[in-house]
Design an enzyme around this catalytic site. Structure first.
Site, PDB file in Angstrom:
ATOM      1  N   ASP A 183      -4.361   6.867   1.464  1.00 25.19           N
ATOM      2  CA  ASP A 183      -4.845   5.557   1.064  1.00 25.19           C
ATOM      3  C   ASP A 183      -6.375   5.642   1.104  1.00 25.19           C
ATOM      4  O   ASP A 183      -6.944   6.231   2.025  1.00 25.19           O
ATOM      5  CB  ASP A 183      -4.353   4.498   2.051  1.00 25.19           C
ATOM      6  CG  ASP A 183      -4.501   3.097   1.477  1.00 25.19           C
ATOM      7  OD1 ASP A 183      -3.481   2.499   1.134  1.00 25.19           O
ATOM      8  OD2 ASP A 183      -5.659   2.610   1.357  1.00 25.19           O
ATOM      9  N   HIS A 191       0.805  -1.223   0.000  1.00 22.37           N
ATOM     10  CA  HIS A 191       0.000   0.000   0.000  1.00 22.37           C
ATOM     11  C   HIS A 191       0.839   1.274   0.000  1.00 22.37           C
ATOM     12  O   HIS A 191       0.607   2.180  -0.790  1.00 22.37           O
ATOM     13  CB  HIS A 191      -0.955   0.006   1.204  1.00 22.37           C
ATOM     14  CG  HIS A 191      -2.190  -0.780   0.964  1.00 22.37           C
ATOM     15  ND1 HIS A 191      -3.409  -0.203   0.700  1.00 22.37           N
ATOM     16  CD2 HIS A 191      -2.393  -2.110   0.912  1.00 22.37           C
ATOM     17  CE1 HIS A 191      -4.320  -1.145   0.503  1.00 22.37           C
ATOM     18  NE2 HIS A 191      -3.719  -2.322   0.629  1.00 22.37           N
TER      19      HIS A 191
HETATM   20  C1  U2F Z   1      -1.883  -6.468  -0.922  1.00 22.63           C
HETATM   21  O1  U2F Z   1      -1.080  -7.177  -1.846  1.00 22.63           O
HETATM   22  P1  U2F Z   1       0.272  -7.988  -1.800  1.00 22.63           P
HETATM   23  O2  U2F Z   1       1.392  -7.113  -1.426  1.00 22.63           O
HETATM   24  O3  U2F Z   1       0.165  -9.235  -1.042  1.00 22.63           O
HETATM   25  O4  U2F Z   1       0.387  -8.460  -3.353  1.00 22.63           O
HETATM   26  P2  U2F Z   1       0.388  -7.676  -4.717  1.00 22.63           P
HETATM   27  O5  U2F Z   1      -0.655  -6.636  -4.806  1.00 22.63           O
HETATM   28  O6  U2F Z   1       0.341  -8.717  -5.751  1.00 22.63           O
HETATM   29  O7  U2F Z   1       1.794  -6.945  -4.741  1.00 22.63           O
HETATM   30  C2  U2F Z   1       2.998  -7.629  -4.646  1.00 22.63           C
HETATM   31  C3  U2F Z   1       4.069  -6.723  -5.231  1.00 22.63           C
HETATM   32  O8  U2F Z   1       5.350  -7.208  -4.853  1.00 22.63           O
HETATM   33  C4  U2F Z   1       6.147  -7.422  -5.992  1.00 22.63           C
HETATM   34  C5  U2F Z   1       5.204  -7.575  -7.167  1.00 22.63           C
HETATM   35  C6  U2F Z   1       4.043  -6.669  -6.751  1.00 22.63           C
HETATM   36  O9  U2F Z   1       4.312  -5.344  -7.164  1.00 22.63           O
HETATM   37  O10 U2F Z   1       5.825  -7.191  -8.370  1.00 22.63           O
HETATM   38  N1  U2F Z   1       6.980  -8.633  -5.759  1.00 22.63           N
HETATM   39  C7  U2F Z   1       8.281  -8.620  -6.138  1.00 22.63           C
HETATM   40  O11 U2F Z   1       8.763  -7.650  -6.712  1.00 22.63           O
HETATM   41  N2  U2F Z   1       9.065  -9.733  -5.866  1.00 22.63           N
HETATM   42  C8  U2F Z   1       8.559 -10.830  -5.247  1.00 22.63           C
HETATM   43  O12 U2F Z   1       9.324 -11.778  -5.048  1.00 22.63           O
HETATM   44  C9  U2F Z   1       7.204 -10.838  -4.867  1.00 22.63           C
HETATM   45  C10 U2F Z   1       6.429  -9.717  -5.145  1.00 22.63           C
HETATM   46  C11 U2F Z   1      -3.145  -7.274  -0.669  1.00 22.63           C
HETATM   47  F1  U2F Z   1      -2.801  -8.447  -0.054  1.00 22.63           F
HETATM   48  C12 U2F Z   1      -3.882  -7.513  -1.977  1.00 22.63           C
HETATM   49  O13 U2F Z   1      -5.057  -8.243  -1.721  1.00 22.63           O
HETATM   50  C13 U2F Z   1      -4.205  -6.197  -2.665  1.00 22.63           C
HETATM   51  O14 U2F Z   1      -4.766  -6.447  -3.930  1.00 22.63           O
HETATM   52  C14 U2F Z   1      -2.925  -5.371  -2.802  1.00 22.63           C
HETATM   53  C15 U2F Z   1      -3.186  -3.996  -3.376  1.00 22.63           C
HETATM   54  O15 U2F Z   1      -4.026  -3.237  -2.547  1.00 22.63           O
HETATM   55  O16 U2F Z   1      -2.259  -5.225  -1.543  1.00 22.63           O
END
Ligand code: U2F
Length: 452
Positions: free
Chosen positions: A118, A20
Site C-alpha cells: 500500500d 485498501h
Molecule cells: C476508503 O474508502 P471506502 O471503502 O469507504 O469507499 P470507496 O473507496 O468508495 O469504496 C467502497 C467500495 O465498496 C463497494 C463499492 C466500492 O468498490 O463498489 N460497495 C459495494 O460493493 N456495496 C455497497 O453496498 C457499498 C460499497 C476511504 F474511506 C476513501 O476515502 C478512499 O478514497 C478509499 C480508497 O483509498 O478507501
C-alpha cells in the site's frame, strides 16, 4: 522470462482498513496469474485477510500465500467502529511486518526481490533498499490526492495560516485549478500531530524513491495532474479503473436490486452508499431520508446499520413501493444499470470510479481524508456532480442537489461529461489502452530481477 522468475519472491504489505487490501489483492492476483514461477507472500492482519480472501479457493489464489501480521490491538479488545483499530496498528508497524517477513524468507528459502505495498507504507522505501529489492507502492485512490500529499512541503511554504482560513485557491499545483486549500486532506496545509497525517507526509516524501508507483486510475482522467506526478516519480503506472482491469469478487444480488431496477424508468433511480467505513451522523440520516421521501424519486439505499432504528419512524413502510433499503449491495451492477440516475455518496475513490464507469453523476457528502478533495475535483474540475450544500445533509440542501442533478439542464451536462470520462476509462482498459500497456510494464518490474 520464466527462468528469471524461478528465484523471485514478491512480498505484499496490505493496509488492513477501508477499501485498501482488496484492490491490492486484485492487482496481485492478476500479476500472479501471469508469473506462475514467482512466489507471492501476502501480509495482512488476520481480520482483514478473512474478508479479503473470502470466497477465494487455492485454485484462484495460485501462487499467492496469505500470512498474518499483528494488528496491535490489546488482548480481548474489541473496537466499536471499523476505524478505531487504525492507531493501534500504526503503532506496531513496521516491526510487525519485519518479524513475519524474516520467518517467511526462512520458510520459503527465497530472498525477497520485490515489495508491493500500500502506498501509505513509506518505510518500505528503506526496507527495499536494505533488501536490494524493488519497491512498487499502490495508491488506491486518485491522482489529485496523492499529488497533494507529495506537495505537502510546497503547500506549507506557499500558504500562510491566514490564507488557510481565507480558503485560498491552489494555483501553484498543475491540475488543481478550481480547488481550494480547505478541499485538501487534513494535515497538509497545516501540520497536525496525528499518526495518520504524519504517515501520509512521509509517504509523499518517500514515493519518488519507488521503482514505480501504481495507481487505480487512468491516464486521461486528468492530464495535467498525471503529467505533474510523472515528473515527480521514477515511473507512474495508471493501471485502472480496477473494476475494468483486475479480477473482482462478485457481490451477490441477495435482495434482487437488479430485477427491481429493470422495472424502473431510465435515469430515474437514486442510489445511496457511503462505502465500507462511513455511517453519517443520526440527524443527517434523517434529513437525507426526508429529502428522498419528499423528492418522490425511486431509490436503492445500501444501508450500514439498523434502518428500522436509524431512519424516521414509518419511513420504510411509507416508501416500500418506491425504494429498497438493503445491506451490502452490488454497487457496480446497480450503477451500470440504465435506470441509475444519481449516486449519493461520500467521495470514496472506488465509488467515484464506479460512477464514472456507470456514467452516473454524483452528490457527495465527504467525511475524511481524500474525500473532500475527490468531491471538489468531481464538482469543480470534471463537473460531473455536486457536493451537498455546506457539506452536510439537510433536507433542503439535499433536495436542491437532487433537483440539480436529476432535473436541471446542468444535470444533463453532468451526465454528458461523465459519459466522456466513461469512454476514456473504457478505452484505457481496452486491449490497446494505456492501462493495459502499463499493466504489462508493471508485471515486468515486479517479477524480474533487479538490474545493477
Ligand atoms: C476508503 O474508502 P471506502 O471503502 O469507504 O469507499 P470507496 O473507496 O468508495 O469504496 C467502497 C467500495 O465498496 C463497494 C463499492 C466500492 O468498490 O463498489 N460497495 C459495494 O460493493 N456495496 C455497497 O453496498 C457499498 C460499497 C476511504 F474511506 C476513501 O476515502 C478512499 O478514497 C478509499 C480508497 O483509498 O478507501
Amino acid at each position: 522470462a520464466v527462468n528469471e522468475h524461478k528465484h523471485q519472491h514478491v512480498v505484499i504489505l496490505a493496509f488492513p482498513y477501508g477499501s485498501h487490501a482488496a484492490p491490492l489483492l486484485n492487482l496481485v492476483r492478476r500479476i500472479a496469474a501471469d508469473a506462475p514461477e514467482v512466489i507471492f507472500s501476502f501480509f495482512n492482519t488476520k481480520q482483514s485477510n478473512e474478508s479479503t480472501f473470502a470466497g477465494l479457493d487455492q485454485e484462484q489464489l495460485l501462487n499467492i500465500t496469505p500470512y498474518e501480521v499483528d494488528d496491535g490491538l490489546p488482548e480481548n479488545y474489541v473496537p466499536t467502529n471499523p476505524l478505531e483499530g487504525v492507531t493501534y496498528f500504526l503503532n506496531v508497524m513496521p516491526a510487525n511486518y519485519k518479524i513475519v517477513m524474516e520467518e517467511v524468507v526462512a520458510k520459503t528459502g527465497r530472498q525477497i526481490t520485490c515489495l508491493v505495498t500500500d502506498a501509505f507504507y513509506w518505510f518500505a522505501a528503506d526496507m527495499a533498499e536494505e533488501l536490494h529489492a524493488k519497491w512498487v507502492p499502490l495508491w488506491t485512490a486518485g491522482p489529485h490526492s496523492v499529488l497533494a500529499h507529495m506537495a505537502t512541503d510546497l503547500v506549507r511554504e506557499k500558504i500562510t495560516t491566514d490564507e488557510v482560513h481565507e480558503n485560498k485557491a491552489i494555483d501553484f499545483i498543475p491540475g488543481f485549478t478550481g480547488l481550494k486549500v480547505l478541499d485538501l486532506p487534513e494535515g497538509i496545509a497545516e501540520e497536525k500531530d496525528s499518526p495518520f497525517t504524519t504517515m501520509l507526509h512521509r509517504m509523499g516524501r518517500a514515493l519518488p524513491r519507488a521503482s514505480a508507483v501504481a495507481i487505480n486510475s487512468f491516464h486521461e482522467i486528468d492530464i495535467p495532474t498525471v503529467h505533474e506526478l510523472e515528473s515527480r516519480l521514477h515511473l507512474l503506472l495508471n493501471v485502472g479503473p480496477f473494476i475494468l482491469t483486475m479480477p473482482q469478487s462478485v457481490t451477490p444480488d441477495t435482495h434482487g436490486c437488479l430485477e427491481w431496477l429493470d422495472k424502473q424508468a431510465d435515469c430515474s433511480v437514486v442510489y445511496i452508499s457511503f462505502g465500507s467505513v462511513i455511517v453519517p451522523p443520526p440527524h443527517e440520516l434523517i434529513a437525507l431520508a426526508e429529502a428522498l421521501e419528499e423528492s418522490g424519486h425511486p431509490f436503492i439505499w445500501a444501508f450500514k446499520g439498523n434502518p428500522e432504528k436509524q431512519l424516521p419512524e414509518g419511513f420504510l413502510e411509507r416508501t416500500s413501493a418506491k425504494g429498497m433499503v438493503v445491506g451490502w449491495a452490488p454497487q457496480m451492477q446497480i450503477l451500470k444499470h440504465p435506470a441509475a440516475g444519481v449516486c449519493i455518496m461520500h467521495g470514496g475513490w472506488n465509488s467515484i470510479l464506479d460512477c464514472i464507469v456507470g456514467g452516473v453523476p454524483m452528490i457527495s457528502r465527504p467525511f475524511f481524508g481524500d474525500q473532500g478533495l475527490n468531491t471538489a475535483t468531481m464538482e469543480h474540475v470534471w463537473e460531473v456532480g455536486v457536493g451537498v450544500e455546506n457539506m452536510v445533509f439537510t433536507k433542503e440542501g439535499t433536495l436542491k442537489s437532487l433537483e440539480t442533478t436529476m432535473s436541471s439542464e446542468k444535470g444533463k451536462l453532468m451526465r454528458e461529461k461523465i459519459a466522456v470520462l466513461k469512454d476514456l476509462a473504457m478505452v484505457a482498459a481496452g486491449p490497446e489502452g494505456d492501462s493495459t500497456k502499463n499493466f504489462c510494464a508493471l508485471l515486468d518490474i515486479v517479477t524480474t530481477p533487479q538490474t545493477a
